[in-house]
Write an enzyme that holds these catalytic residues in place. Sequence first.
Site, PDB file in Angstrom:
ATOM      1  N   GLN A 139      30.321  51.601  19.009  1.00 43.25           N
ATOM      2  CA  GLN A 139      30.839  51.861  20.354  1.00 43.25           C
ATOM      3  C   GLN A 139      32.055  50.989  20.640  1.00 43.25           C
ATOM      4  O   GLN A 139      32.741  51.194  21.632  1.00 43.25           O
ATOM      5  CB  GLN A 139      29.754  51.563  21.390  1.00 43.25           C
ATOM      6  CG  GLN A 139      28.490  52.385  21.232  1.00 43.25           C
ATOM      7  CD  GLN A 139      27.357  51.823  22.072  1.00 43.25           C
ATOM      8  OE1 GLN A 139      27.334  51.991  23.292  1.00 43.25           O
ATOM      9  NE2 GLN A 139      26.429  51.129  21.424  1.00 43.25           N
ATOM     10  N   VAL A 141      35.762  49.256  20.385  1.00 41.35           N
ATOM     11  CA  VAL A 141      37.117  49.775  20.176  1.00 41.35           C
ATOM     12  C   VAL A 141      38.039  48.696  19.624  1.00 41.35           C
ATOM     13  O   VAL A 141      39.261  48.872  19.594  1.00 41.35           O
ATOM     14  CB  VAL A 141      37.690  50.357  21.491  1.00 41.35           C
ATOM     15  CG1 VAL A 141      36.894  51.569  21.935  1.00 41.35           C
ATOM     16  CG2 VAL A 141      37.721  49.306  22.602  1.00 41.35           C
ATOM     17  N   ASP A 142      37.452  47.584  19.170  1.00 42.10           N
ATOM     18  CA  ASP A 142      38.257  46.446  18.706  1.00 42.10           C
ATOM     19  C   ASP A 142      38.671  46.530  17.242  1.00 42.10           C
ATOM     20  O   ASP A 142      39.495  45.754  16.775  1.00 42.10           O
ATOM     21  CB  ASP A 142      37.521  45.128  18.948  1.00 42.10           C
ATOM     22  CG  ASP A 142      36.096  45.111  18.379  1.00 42.10           C
ATOM     23  OD1 ASP A 142      35.874  45.668  17.274  1.00 42.10           O
ATOM     24  OD2 ASP A 142      35.197  44.544  19.041  1.00 42.10           O
ATOM     25  N   HIS A 166      33.915  55.577  20.545  1.00 39.51           N
ATOM     26  CA  HIS A 166      34.727  55.548  21.763  1.00 39.51           C
ATOM     27  C   HIS A 166      36.205  55.311  21.483  1.00 39.51           C
ATOM     28  O   HIS A 166      36.951  54.940  22.390  1.00 39.51           O
ATOM     29  CB  HIS A 166      34.183  54.476  22.715  1.00 39.51           C
ATOM     30  CG  HIS A 166      32.796  54.756  23.189  1.00 39.51           C
ATOM     31  ND1 HIS A 166      31.910  53.762  23.569  1.00 39.51           N
ATOM     32  CD2 HIS A 166      32.116  55.925  23.330  1.00 39.51           C
ATOM     33  CE1 HIS A 166      30.758  54.311  23.930  1.00 39.51           C
ATOM     34  NE2 HIS A 166      30.856  55.617  23.784  1.00 39.51           N
ATOM     35  N   CYS A 235      57.385  58.059  26.996  1.00 41.25           N
ATOM     36  CA  CYS A 235      57.148  58.375  25.594  1.00 41.25           C
ATOM     37  C   CYS A 235      58.469  58.806  24.963  1.00 41.25           C
ATOM     38  O   CYS A 235      59.062  59.805  25.399  1.00 41.25           O
ATOM     39  CB  CYS A 235      56.114  59.500  25.487  1.00 41.25           C
ATOM     40  SG  CYS A 235      55.946  60.175  23.809  1.00 41.25           S
ATOM     41  N   CYS A 238      58.601  62.418  23.773  1.00 42.30           N
ATOM     42  CA  CYS A 238      58.712  63.370  24.879  1.00 42.30           C
ATOM     43  C   CYS A 238      60.140  63.384  25.426  1.00 42.30           C
ATOM     44  O   CYS A 238      60.690  64.445  25.747  1.00 42.30           O
ATOM     45  CB  CYS A 238      57.725  62.999  25.991  1.00 42.30           C
ATOM     46  SG  CYS A 238      56.003  63.428  25.635  1.00 42.30           S
TER      47      CYS A 238
END
Length: 363
Positions: A139, A141-142, A166, A235, A238
Amino acid sequence: MRVSVPTISHVVTAASSKPISPAVAVERIANFLSRGNVTLLTGAGVSVDSGIRAYRGKDGRYMNPNYQPIFYHELVEESPKGYAFRVGYHQSNPVSYLALVRLRSYLGYPPVRDAQPNITHCALAALQYTSHIPRLITQNVDGLHKKAIAHLWDDDRMNRQILELHGTLHHVHCTYGHVTDRDTFQDWISANNPYWKDYIEGLEVTGQKPRTNPDGDVCVELDGVSHYDFVVPNCPQCTSEGRHNTNQKPAVVFFGESIPVSIKDRSFHDIEQSDRLFLVGTTLATFSAFRLVQHAIKLGKPVLLLNVGPTRVDSLRGVEKIEISTSHVMRDVVNVVLGTRASADPVVNDLLNRGIHKPPSDV
């Protein structure tokens, strides 16, 4: 399935396991893992010894009582209010810094980026390397599970055998799918916000670290400092396509956001392919993790939980719980499971001699 704010019933938080000696814990965990084909599910507790605070303490309550998570709709809303969230300003509460978004993330990422695998990460990596744990679901995200074994496995193998349920803090993507390395994104923010660049460099020079949550979000107290002019970079891809887009977010599943179907399906498949499920350093407060335990129990698979403090599954039939710090037992577990190979295999021996033990000072 959307990720909701983690909760644990007050009834559950009152529960507590009986004390257990390290020797007994090692024996029970080693017996569980020795036959192999185990799927491992980890949570924030695994990374505490790397200096990353967990959400909850030993009593099951939030260690930061003022914790207010970032919600997905706040981050991507296409409106002036949405932009305000992205620059870290909650319009409904202009005097509060607790709902900062972009700025909090900018300040909170460096401690996570610089964190190193701890004793538990490396011991678990040894069991991954020896195929006792062929599938790992985290779980967190590190990225520390990958960092612990990256010198042995290439990216393809890590992605096949480590599922980041996650997501990860180490990449950023915009709403049109353009992906950017997180360090590059941090540089963009620094270039657009020289004041905050100096501020974060000052923290590094003085050794001060803001209170960082496991998701890279940080709680900051900046009395007298304005953050209203914080610039969210466009971005570049973009822009090259003639589009103005400041909607860029870390590649993590935020609260209120749905886990991709492919990730959800793979997590269930990993449970189904295993003979047993080993849970480490998690309260199972998020439903995305809790439902995997439910699935394993439904399939009749043994489940063992190693965690300090109350969890969502403490009263769930079919889950055996051992309440002791992982750093106190996991190296010994590997030695028992692997026997003479633990010292004879240079790779395993190296892993068992790796890993830091630097929990946050207030843990």
